[in-house]
Structure formats: C-alpha cells, structure tokens
Scaffold this motif. Structure first.
Motif, PDB file in Angstrom:
ATOM      1  N   ILE A 174      39.123  72.536  54.967  1.00  0.00           N
ATOM      2  CA  ILE A 174      39.872  71.400  55.439  1.00  0.00           C
ATOM      3  C   ILE A 174      41.178  71.738  55.907  1.00  0.00           C
ATOM      4  O   ILE A 174      41.604  71.257  57.001  1.00  0.00           O
ATOM      5  N   VAL A 175      41.932  72.365  55.182  1.00  0.00           N
ATOM      6  CA  VAL A 175      43.275  72.717  55.552  1.00  0.00           C
ATOM      7  C   VAL A 175      43.307  73.292  56.865  1.00  0.00           C
ATOM      8  O   VAL A 175      44.261  73.097  57.721  1.00  0.00           O
ATOM      9  N   CYS A 176      42.514  74.498  56.945  1.00  0.00           N
ATOM     10  CA  CYS A 176      42.176  75.396  58.213  1.00  0.00           C
ATOM     11  C   CYS A 176      42.029  74.262  59.215  1.00  0.00           C
ATOM     12  O   CYS A 176      42.327  74.485  60.381  1.00  0.00           O
ATOM     13  N   LYS A 236      44.168  73.716  62.919  1.00  0.00           N
ATOM     14  CA  LYS A 236      43.653  74.096  64.182  1.00  0.00           C
ATOM     15  C   LYS A 236      43.436  72.747  64.978  1.00  0.00           C
ATOM     16  O   LYS A 236      42.769  72.885  66.121  1.00  0.00           O
ATOM     17  N   LYS A 237      43.735  71.974  64.527  1.00  0.00           N
ATOM     18  CA  LYS A 237      43.638  70.346  65.190  1.00  0.00           C
ATOM     19  C   LYS A 237      42.039  70.006  65.407  1.00  0.00           C
ATOM     20  O   LYS A 237      41.769  69.312  66.332  1.00  0.00           O
ATOM     21  N   LYS A 238      41.385  70.492  64.442  1.00  0.00           N
ATOM     22  CA  LYS A 238      39.962  70.343  64.382  1.00  0.00           C
ATOM     23  C   LYS A 238      39.533  69.064  63.391  1.00  0.00           C
ATOM     24  O   LYS A 238      40.431  68.901  62.545  1.00  0.00           O
ATOM     25  N   PRO A 239      38.462  68.027  63.961  1.00  0.00           N
ATOM     26  CA  PRO A 239      38.532  66.903  62.982  1.00  0.00           C
ATOM     27  C   PRO A 239      37.886  67.317  61.600  1.00  0.00           C
ATOM     28  O   PRO A 239      37.078  68.265  61.375  1.00  0.00           O
ATOM     29  N   VAL A 240      38.196  66.522  60.588  1.00  0.00           N
ATOM     30  CA  VAL A 240      37.557  66.498  59.318  1.00  0.00           C
ATOM     31  C   VAL A 240      36.931  64.868  59.288  1.00  0.00           C
ATOM     32  O   VAL A 240      37.752  64.128  59.057  1.00  0.00           O
ATOM     33  N   LEU A 241      35.429  64.769  59.350  1.00  0.00           N
ATOM     34  CA  LEU A 241      35.193  63.599  59.511  1.00  0.00           C
ATOM     35  C   LEU A 241      34.582  63.248  57.984  1.00  0.00           C
ATOM     36  O   LEU A 241      33.877  63.966  57.220  1.00  0.00           O
ATOM     37  N   LEU A 242      34.903  61.948  57.372  1.00  0.00           N
ATOM     38  CA  LEU A 242      34.445  61.676  56.161  1.00  0.00           C
ATOM     39  C   LEU A 242      33.444  60.365  56.623  1.00  0.00           C
ATOM     40  O   LEU A 242      33.419  59.651  57.172  1.00  0.00           O
ATOM     41  N   GLY A 247      35.140  75.121  63.961  1.00  0.00           N
ATOM     42  CA  GLY A 247      36.192  74.929  62.829  1.00  0.00           C
ATOM     43  C   GLY A 247      36.266  73.572  62.114  1.00  0.00           C
ATOM     44  O   GLY A 247      37.224  73.485  61.133  1.00  0.00           O
ATOM     45  N   GLY A 248      35.556  72.549  62.579  1.00  0.00           N
ATOM     46  CA  GLY A 248      35.866  71.324  61.965  1.00  0.00           C
ATOM     47  C   GLY A 248      34.952  71.197  60.755  1.00  0.00           C
ATOM     48  O   GLY A 248      34.375  72.103  60.214  1.00  0.00           O
ATOM     49  N   VAL A 249      35.146  69.979  60.036  1.00  0.00           N
ATOM     50  CA  VAL A 249      34.459  69.947  58.766  1.00  0.00           C
ATOM     51  C   VAL A 249      33.964  68.503  58.598  1.00  0.00           C
ATOM     52  O   VAL A 249      34.520  67.340  59.003  1.00  0.00           O
ATOM     53  N   VAL A 250      32.925  68.507  57.866  1.00  0.00           N
ATOM     54  CA  VAL A 250      32.142  67.038  57.482  1.00  0.00           C
ATOM     55  C   VAL A 250      32.250  66.948  56.390  1.00  0.00           C
ATOM     56  O   VAL A 250      31.401  67.779  55.467  1.00  0.00           O
ATOM     57  N   VAL A 251      32.605  65.860  55.502  1.00  0.00           N
ATOM     58  CA  VAL A 251      32.784  65.573  54.262  1.00  0.00           C
ATOM     59  C   VAL A 251      31.725  64.240  54.051  1.00  0.00           C
ATOM     60  O   VAL A 251      32.186  63.341  54.397  1.00  0.00           O
ATOM     61  N   ASN A 252      30.690  64.396  53.315  1.00  0.00           N
ATOM     62  CA  ASN A 252      29.682  63.136  52.983  1.00  0.00           C
ATOM     63  C   ASN A 252      30.012  63.020  51.520  1.00  0.00           C
ATOM     64  O   ASN A 252      29.541  63.710  50.406  1.00  0.00           O
ATOM     65  N   PHE A 253      30.358  61.576  51.138  1.00  0.00           N
ATOM     66  CA  PHE A 253      30.538  61.147  49.820  1.00  0.00           C
ATOM     67  C   PHE A 253      29.578  60.082  49.483  1.00  0.00           C
ATOM     68  O   PHE A 253      29.757  58.874  49.852  1.00  0.00           O
ATOM     69  N   GLY A 254      28.356  60.513  48.873  1.00  0.00           N
ATOM     70  CA  GLY A 254      27.512  59.601  48.164  1.00  0.00           C
ATOM     71  C   GLY A 254      26.605  58.903  49.182  1.00  0.00           C
ATOM     72  O   GLY A 254      25.954  57.598  48.786  1.00  0.00           O
ATOM     73  N   SER A 255      26.515  59.240  50.551  1.00  0.00           N
ATOM     74  CA  SER A 255      25.461  58.554  51.222  1.00  0.00           C
ATOM     75  C   SER A 255      24.127  59.292  51.371  1.00  0.00           C
ATOM     76  O   SER A 255      24.048  60.407  51.675  1.00  0.00           O
ATOM     77  N   ALA A 256      23.109  58.630  50.487  1.00  0.00           N
ATOM     78  CA  ALA A 256      22.077  59.512  50.348  1.00  0.00           C
ATOM     79  C   ALA A 256      20.883  59.430  51.613  1.00  0.00           C
ATOM     80  O   ALA A 256      19.978  60.318  51.635  1.00  0.00           O
TER      81      ALA A 256
END
Length: 314
Positions: free
Chosen positions: A60-62, A66-72, A229-238
C-alpha cells in the motif's frame, strides 16, 4: 510373522546442513510495558499472517508513492463495526483513493450522519413488519438518488452531495460525505430488493439502476489504473463487491489490454469462496500477489491503519 527393516542402516544428516523454514530471527519478542505501536508491530513473528500483514502495508505504501490507486471495497458491516472514522481518515490522508460499497453501506452511513445511530434490531422488528420502515432513511436516500440521477451523478456522489448540502449533524462520520468533499469516487453497487429503502414507495428503480450503473462504469476506470502497482483491499464483502470487481477488471482489460502486476487483499471474519476466487486468485494468476487475512474488522482495520500511519511515508 512380522518382519521389520533394519533401521540401524538409516541414512542421516547434520541438522546444520538442513534448510529450515523457521529461524530464531523470525520469532516474536516480548515487549516491556508502554512500548509503542511500532515496537509492537516489529515484535510480531516474521512468519505466516504477521509476515503477510507487513507485506500488505509495504504494498500500500509503495502504491501511493508511485501514485497508483488503493481501492477500498467494503461491506456495510465495516460501518456497523464503528470504523467510519478510520475510513474517513484513510481518505483524508490519501491512503484510499476510492471506496466501493453495497446498498446497505450508504444506509448505515446516512443514519450515522443523520442521528449518530444505526443498525436496527431485525429479529425484533421483523415480527410485526416494522423492519426497514424508518421514514427518514428511505425519504432521504431515495430522494438523493433520484435527484442525483437526474443530474447525471452516480449513486455514491448523489448521497454524499445531499449529506453535505443538508449539513447533517454528524456528517463528519460519513464516508459518502468525505468522498464528495475530497472529490473521491464512492461507487455504490445496488442489488434491487436487498436494501430497506427499496421497500418504500419513494424508491425509483429506474433512477437507482441508472445511478448504480454509472458507479460501475466509474469503477472500471479506477480498476484500469491498478496496472503496474495498485492495490485492491476488500473488507467484508462476501458476494457483491467480489463479483463487481471481477466484471470491472474484465472490462478494463478488454479496453486497455493491460491491468497486471497489482496486489489484492481480502480481510474477512470467515473464509468465503467468492472473495478467495474473485479477489485473491482469478484476477492475478501469476501477474500479482493476493492475500487473504482472517480476523474481525474492528481489530484488523485499526491494526492496518496504524501500521500504515507508522510507516509515515504517504
């Protein structure tokens, strides 16, 4: 008659020459009282999920460097667990670049902003048919969605705009309002009939569908930016968000021919087939890294937030 092999002829070797998966340098370290959070994080074993948590923080920090998205992406339970202030702060700090949720997410978000309370007792109210019949929730959200749809807005922006415009008393707790203020995408992915506001005569199916489809198309643009280099974080959607993400990724790849080499993370309290397949496995297939972390949201999100904050690089 039993016959035994002669074990005196076993071939052995020195443990000093053997490769071992656990080294003393990987072990946990007890801490003194009043040790800071960074010391606590560094004291965790450098093994299994503790090691993966460090890797997730680094990804996530990287990504943000790099100005890449981190999608929640998140289920409504994240709001009900009391985590809205953290999500809002993540957005303000520029850690999360967009938020995606389901229809229930905006219901709990609005109710917190409106009266500082949410989550009715379903087991009690379903008995007499009063479940989901809160007047203000339906009138406000259905009104916001219809008005926004007529103005060409997506569903998330429609709700955030009204919460801000009406200056709801607790709007600082609202993820939708924060996204609107900060100019961040809040995409809301509705399955008609699943949310309490759909029970009410104020619900306009055509406008709701139009607004949520706009959000889906906006999400595909965010997904396309994950490449490299982006990141996708999924919290609790099944179910809903894992399905939405997979389709958005397919559209993005179809139109760009890219979207590879990114990281996906699924945080949930239980193991579910769909997030494992649609978040952690299928989207990557050798062109990225996926993680699945089990734990209660009300523990794991604050832990993630503080770990990123301690990194101090965004």
């Amino acid at each position: 008659m039993l016959c035994f092999m002669d074990i005196s002829k076993l071939k052995t070797y020195s443990i000093n020459a053997r490769k071992s998966k656990v080294d003393k340098s990987f072990l946990a370290r007890p801490l003194p009282a009043k040790a800071g959070f960074r010391s606590f994080l560094n004291s965790l074993p450098n093994l299994l999920k503790a090691k993966e948590l460090r890797e997730i923080v680094a990804a996530i920090v990287c990504a943000r460097k790099k100005k890449k998205p981190v999608l929640l992406m998140m289920g409504a339970h994240v709001v009900k667990c009391g985590l809205s202030p953290l999500v809002v702060e993540f957005l303000k700090k520029g850690i999360f670049t967009s938020v995606s949720t389901n229809g229930a997410g905006i219901i709990h978000d609005f109710e917190l902003a409106y009266c500082g309370r949410t989550s009715e007792d379903v087991a009690c109210t379903i008995k007499d048919g009063s479940f989901g019949m809160a007047r203000q929730t339906a009138e406000f959200l259905n009104g916001a969605i219809a008005d926004g749809a007529d103005k060409g807005l997506g569903l998330g922006a429609s709700v955030g705009r009204w919460i801000e415009a009406e200056k709801l008393r607790y709007r600082k707790l609202s993820i939708a309002a924060a996204c609107f203020r900060l100019g961040r995408l809040l995409s809301v992915h509705v399955a008609l009939g699943t949310d309490i506001i759909h029970q009410h005569p104020s619900c306009d199916g055509a406008r709701t569908g139009e607004a949520t489809l706009r959000d889906f198309r906006s999400l595909t643009e965010e997904v396309a930016r994950l490449d490299g280099g982006g990141v996708v974080v999924n919290f609790g959607s099944a179910v809903i968000l894992p399905e939405v993400f997979l389709k958005a990724l397919s559209v993005a790849r179809n139109l760009t021919g890219r979207v590879r080499d990114f990281t996906t993370v699924n945080f949930d309290m239980n193991f579910h087939y769909r997030p494992h397949q649609n978040i952690v496995t299928r989207p990557l297939d050798g062109c990225g890294r996926g993680y699945y972390i089990l734990g209660h949201h009300e523990i794991m999100m604050p832990l993630l937030f503080q770990a990123i904050t301690e990194a101090g690089t965004i």
